[in-house]
Design a protein around this motif. Structure first.
Motif, PDB file in Angstrom:
ATOM      1  N   CYS A   3      -8.207  -5.824  -3.661  1.00 13.83           N
ATOM      2  CA  CYS A   3      -8.715  -4.497  -3.303  1.00 13.83           C
ATOM      3  C   CYS A   3      -9.505  -3.947  -4.497  1.00 13.83           C
ATOM      4  N   CYS A   6      -7.325  -0.560  -5.924  1.00  9.48           N
ATOM      5  CA  CYS A   6      -6.035  -0.653  -6.622  1.00  9.48           C
ATOM      6  C   CYS A   6      -5.747  -2.065  -7.145  1.00  9.48           C
ATOM      7  N   CYS A  31      -6.747  -2.642   2.612  1.00  3.76           N
ATOM      8  CA  CYS A  31      -5.697  -2.901   1.631  1.00  3.76           C
ATOM      9  C   CYS A  31      -4.373  -2.350   2.174  1.00  3.76           C
ATOM     10  N   CYS A  34      -2.973   0.533  -0.601  1.00  4.20           N
ATOM     11  CA  CYS A  34      -3.530   1.888  -0.720  1.00  4.20           C
ATOM     12  C   CYS A  34      -4.328   2.322   0.500  1.00  4.20           C
TER      13      CYS A  34
HETATM   14 ZN   LIG Z   1      -5.792  -0.965  -2.542  1.00  2.14          ZN
END
Ligand SMILES: [Zn+2]
Length: 148
Positions: A3, A6, A31, A34
């Motif tokens: 991702c 994050c 993701c 997050c």
């Molecule tokens: Zn993420």
């Protein structure tokens, strides 16, 4: 696929569709950590061309075309001759798959050119083979007379 927000590596594909007239697949990913959504493209990796000095670059048929056009500007080649020579290079790259050497491409183009125009062949060979002097030309002329 990490991702981009994050850096978590647990992402899932939420949508997948053809792109670039079928040359690529565009995916929307999400993701799980997050919730960020981002886009990736999947396409066939280009054949890599290994040059004599060891550098590697993606195959580019325009380079063959430019090389031929520069070497053969004032030769009256038959209609479509350069296209056919470029196609020989493209076919070789396709068959080679992952990697091909610049020498192999040069050779297949030269072989095609020899059948079309001997003067053009010698001129392109002098550029491609980086002739060092008259002896190289003599050797190439002798090879020409012997045939393939
Ligand atoms: Zn993420």
């Amino acid at each position: 696929m990490r991702c981009p927000v994050c850096a978590g590596d647990d992402t899932r594909v939420v949508d997948s569709r053809p792109a670039d007239q079928g040359e690529a697949i565009r995916r929307r990913r999400e993701c799980r950590a997050c919730g960020h959504r981002f886009t990736t493209y999947e396409r066939v990796a280009p054949t890599l061309v290994r040059k004599r000095d060891g550098r590697v670059e993606p195959f580019d048929s325009e380079k063959i075309r430019r090389g031929l056009e520069n070497a053969l500007t004032d030769r009256p080649l038959p209609e479509g001759a350069i296209d056919r020579l470029v196609e020989r290079g493209e076919a070789l790259a396709r068959e080679a798959g992952t990697e091909v050497t610049a020498d192999e491409i040069g050779r297949v183009v030269l072989d095609g050119l020899r059948d079309i125009d001997e003067v053009a062949y010698l001129r392109f060979a002098s550029v491609y083979k980086e002739f060092q002097g008259a002896r190289d030309f003599e050797r190439e002329m002798a090879a020409l007379e012997e045939g393939p």
